[in-house]
Design an enzyme around this catalytic site. Structure first.
Site, PDB file in Angstrom:
ATOM      1  CG  HIS A 180     -58.648   3.488 -23.192  1.00 34.18           C
ATOM      2  ND1 HIS A 180     -58.619   4.800 -22.816  1.00 34.18           N
ATOM      3  CD2 HIS A 180     -58.112   2.810 -22.148  1.00 34.18           C
ATOM      4  CE1 HIS A 180     -58.108   4.902 -21.594  1.00 34.18           C
ATOM      5  NE2 HIS A 180     -57.795   3.706 -21.174  1.00 34.18           N
ATOM      6  NE  ARG A 233     -54.328   6.854 -16.701  1.00 32.74           N
ATOM      7  CZ  ARG A 233     -54.753   5.596 -16.630  1.00 32.74           C
ATOM      8  NH1 ARG A 233     -54.831   4.873 -17.718  1.00 32.74           N
ATOM      9  NH2 ARG A 233     -55.100   5.059 -15.492  1.00 32.74           N
TER      10      ARG A 233
END
Length: 172
Positions: A135, A87
């Site tokens: 991502h 994250r």
């Protein structure tokens, strides 16, 4: 590999054929064949001291927010590299730049950032020691996702504990 249980196990299996000495750190210390396992806060420094490439796959919790910071980087061998696919909020951005400038870290690959997306004028974009990916480190594939859903349904119908269930007490 930090976060060596669910996602980490798969990544470690993918790295095995390349002959890397494999190690993992997690809160629980689950046993993984062919992997040196470290568990809990007390073993984190020992894990970091032997880690040349740190791959972060931790869940984001109050305990892991900001974990990738200057204190942690100083515990890695000089010249180590970082891959963050966990994250974005795990990483203290200024601490990464400081560690790169001090040559404590030699490089970083970031699949997740904070903020995301990074503003166009963010210093990470201009730094040749940092590679930013969009991502995409973990993508759901329908074939395997269907198998997983059917597996969990079968567990539920058999009255078994559901594998991969969220534990709200842990924060993930």
């Amino acid at each position: 590999m930090a976060g060596a249980v669910m996602l980490g196990k798969h990544v470690l299996q993918q790295l095995r054929p390349f002959g890397f000495p494999l190690a993992g750190w997690s809160r629980s210390g689950a046993t993984l064949e062919g992997v040196e396992v470290f568990a809990g806060e007390s073993q984190l420094p020992e894990f970091l001291a032997r880690t040349d490439i740190l791959i972060c796959l931790l869940p984001l919790t109050d305990e892991t927010r900001g974990i990738l910071n200057s204190r942690l980087f100083r515990q890695l061998p000089r010249g180590a590299a970082l891959i963050n696919v966990g994250r974005g909020a795990h990483l203290i951005n200024a601490d990464l730049l400081e560690a790169l400038d001090a040559e404590q870290l030699r490089a970083a690959v970031l699949d997740v950032c904070d903020p995301e997306p990074l503003p166009q004028d963010h210093p990470f974009w201009r730094d040749p020691r940092i590679i930013i990916t969009p991502h995409v480190a973990s993508m759901t594939h329908p074939e395997t996702a269907v198998e997983r859903v059917l597996e969990v349904i079968a567990q539920h119908q058999a009255g078994m504990p559901l594998s991969g269930a969220i534990d709200r007490n842990k924060g993930y």
